[in-house]
Design an enzyme around this catalytic site. Structure first.
Site, mmCIF file in Angstrom:
data_model
loop_
_atom_site.group_PDB
_atom_site.id
_atom_site.type_symbol
_atom_site.label_atom_id
_atom_site.label_comp_id
_atom_site.label_asym_id
_atom_site.label_seq_id
_atom_site.Cartn_x
_atom_site.Cartn_y
_atom_site.Cartn_z
ATOM 1 N N GLY A 1 -57.170 8.955 8.896
ATOM 2 C CA GLY A 1 -56.776 7.751 8.053
ATOM 3 C C GLY A 1 -55.930 6.623 8.743
ATOM 4 N N VAL B 1 -52.862 5.725 8.777
ATOM 5 C CA VAL B 1 -51.301 6.378 9.044
ATOM 6 C C VAL B 1 -51.644 7.464 10.129
ATOM 7 C CG1 VAL B 1 -49.302 7.397 8.509
ATOM 8 C CG2 VAL B 1 -50.139 5.456 7.122
ATOM 9 N N ARG C 1 -65.248 15.403 4.453
ATOM 10 C CA ARG C 1 -65.940 14.006 5.062
ATOM 11 C C ARG C 1 -65.814 13.862 6.467
ATOM 12 N NH1 ARG C 1 -63.592 9.340 1.131
ATOM 13 N NH2 ARG C 1 -61.689 10.861 1.466
ATOM 14 N N SER C 2 -64.598 14.167 7.113
ATOM 15 C CA SER C 2 -64.392 13.502 8.478
ATOM 16 C C SER C 2 -64.881 14.897 9.551
ATOM 17 C CB SER C 2 -62.638 13.401 8.765
ATOM 18 O OG SER C 2 -62.510 12.252 8.082
ATOM 19 N N CYS D 1 -42.692 3.016 3.320
ATOM 20 C CA CYS D 1 -42.632 2.162 4.309
ATOM 21 C C CYS D 1 -41.695 1.051 3.842
ATOM 22 C CB CYS D 1 -43.946 1.474 4.650
ATOM 23 S SG CYS D 1 -44.968 1.208 3.060
ATOM 24 N N GLN E 1 -46.284 -7.289 0.603
ATOM 25 C CA GLN E 1 -46.847 -5.870 1.455
ATOM 26 C C GLN E 1 -48.316 -6.213 1.784
ATOM 27 O OE1 GLN E 1 -44.127 -3.061 -1.502
ATOM 28 N NE2 GLN E 1 -45.733 -1.908 -0.087
ATOM 29 N N SER F 1 -52.789 -2.678 4.342
ATOM 30 C CA SER F 1 -52.991 -1.461 4.998
ATOM 31 C C SER F 1 -52.381 -0.624 4.232
ATOM 32 C CB SER F 1 -52.739 -1.717 6.723
ATOM 33 O OG SER F 1 -51.475 -2.216 6.671
ATOM 34 N N LYS G 1 -39.588 3.903 -6.068
ATOM 35 C CA LYS G 1 -39.374 4.650 -4.811
ATOM 36 C C LYS G 1 -38.146 3.764 -4.047
ATOM 37 C CE LYS G 1 -43.992 4.850 -4.076
ATOM 38 N NZ LYS G 1 -45.257 4.939 -3.344
ATOM 39 N N ARG H 1 -48.370 -7.151 -3.455
ATOM 40 C CA ARG H 1 -49.172 -7.063 -2.507
ATOM 41 C C ARG H 1 -49.665 -8.712 -2.111
ATOM 42 N NH1 ARG H 1 -50.326 -2.603 0.097
ATOM 43 N NH2 ARG H 1 -50.580 -1.526 -2.098
ATOM 44 N N HIS I 1 -45.424 -5.491 6.700
ATOM 45 C CA HIS I 1 -44.761 -5.908 5.211
ATOM 46 C C HIS I 1 -43.444 -6.691 5.438
ATOM 47 C CE1 HIS I 1 -47.129 -2.749 3.582
ATOM 48 N NE2 HIS I 1 -46.221 -1.898 3.154
#
Ligand code: 25A
Ligand code: L14
Length: 349
Positions: free
Chosen positions: A12, A14, A39-40, A128, A155, A158, A227, A249, A256
């Site tokens: 991913g 991150v 999948r990976s 984040c 933000q 990504s 959060k 966003r 960000h």
């Protein structure tokens, strides 16, 4: 001596940044294990010049490890972090799954390093937007006390992973091919009726601003906004600090930005003094020279490690208040870098 480290969700956005940060900071890694979904399987990622094969996440994958850095979403963390912790692995989890658990420290090394050492196998990496805000709030809280914070975020895509980044690029390509320089009304009609474009965000993001990050929750606030409220209190050990957020966003690839209004408890003597307090704080860089158009920008701060603050102004509407513009790379300080710094903290003692 080196450590055996796994990255869960290694493929991913991150996860890959975590590998990069471990490498760039020369974290003492003896063995690296890359775990992801079916999948990976078999994909290869490079680490220190070596191609490492991605394995499918399973409980056995954690055997013999020292650290596991998780960034594979909340449900994976809920299920697998306790499994890894039971095997003696220290989990540093980037998802929202464990952050508010009273048995799990929520750590930003510049703010509450001491909490990291109280872990019972799982340490949570904060959201984040919260991380970059508290890095700047901490020195102000220590010097003046903070009563209330009003924050609006800007933000990048990504933050929502690769699929949201793809959505922005697809929309931009579609616009250039189908309505180059067209008026906004036409753009709206074309984008709304377009077929075959990715739509992981609730609405088109190109040339847009969406007041909608993560899912909607209580009282009309989004989960992202909750959060910011709850994690700020926990990280700063300030249960009474008031945080009033709006998370938005914007069509930015990475990094960000936040407009932050802070009401302090005590008066500051001058803006120079505030600048001094901020520039001497760990992990903070002040970029504030409006006469020369200098202030932190998402475009320029991508790839940087520090949290940048500028547009530092007095808020004249309250007794002691400040307006700030805070910018940080959401995949680095907002996620991967903070997680690796937590691991560094643990091995440094
Ligand atoms: O619940 P949370 O905590 O709120 O998190 C939700 C999501 O937000 C991201 C992260 O997505 C997470 O899934 N996220 C969380 N915190 C973040 C932060 N601070 C954050 N993003 C930014 N900042 P992500 O895309 O970054 O990472 C997802 C990784 O998790 C792996 N994964 C998913 N399910 C898994 C799993 N690993 C193990 N077991 C599972 N069951 C996922 O691996 C990824 O590494 P993958 O193998 O599923 O996919 C890897 C590659 O596959 C390609 N791909 C993915 N989706 C698509 C795709 N290709 C085409 N179409 C797709 N739809 C990509 O190349 C991807 O890299
Ligand atoms: O909770 O989409 O860490 O910008 C971080 C990225 C939530 C979403 C988290 C974004 C995620 C956020």
């Amino acid at each position: 001596m080196g450590y055996k480290v796994a990255v869960v969700g290694a493929t991913g956005m991150v996860g890959r940044e975590m590998l990069k940060v471990l490498e760039q900071r020369d974290f003492p890694v003896d063995e690296i294990r890359l775990l992801a979904s079916e999948r990976s399987k078999g994909r290869r990622l490079s680490f220190r010049g070596q191609e490492i094969e991605v394995e499918v996440l399973s409980p056995e994958g954690f055997d013999g490890l020292d650290f596991a850095l998780f960034s594979a979403g909340g449900s994976i963390s809920k299920e697998y972090a306790p499994i890894a912790a039971k095997k003696g692995v220290v989990v540093i989890d980037n998802s929202s799954a464990w952050r508010m658990d009273p048995d799990v420290p929520l750590v930003v090394p510049e703010v509450n390093p001491e909490d990291a050492f109280k872990h019972k196998g799982i340490i949570a990496n904060p959201n984040c937007s919260t991380i970059q805000m508290v890095v700047v709030l901490k020195p102000l809280a220590d010097k003046y006390g903070i009563r209330r914070v009003v924050v609006s975020t800007y933000q990048s895509v990504s933050g929502w992973g690769k699929a949201a980044v793809d959505q922005l690029w697809e929309e931009l390509r579609f616009i250039l091919e189908n309505c180059d320089k067209c008026p906004a009304e036409e753009l709206k009609a074309k984008l709304r009726s377009a077929e075959g474009l990715s739509r992981v965000l609730a609405h088109p993001i190109a040339f847009n601003a969406l007041p909608h990050i993560d899912v909607f929750h209580d009282e009309g606030y989004t989960k992202e906004e909750w959060k910011m409220i709850n994690e700020t209190k926990k990280i700063m050990h300030l249960p009474d600090i008031e945080v009033s957020p709006t998370c938005v966003r914007v069509p930015v690839l990475k990094t960000h930005s936040e407009a932050v209004n802070v009401e302090l408890k005590e008066k500051f003597s001058s803006l120079d003094e505030v600048m001094q307090v901020l520039s001497s704080a760990k992990g903070v860089t002040v970029l504030d020279d409006p006469d020369n158009d200098v202030y932190p920008l998402a475009l320029d701060m991508a790839g940087e490690d520090d949290v940048f603050v500028g547009r530092i102004r007095r808020d004249f509407t309250v007794e002691s208040g400040l307006n700030l513009w805070i910018v940080a790379d959401n995949l680095r300080k907002g996620a991967a870098l903070n997680a690796v710094q937590i691991a560094e903290l643990l091995i440094s003692s």
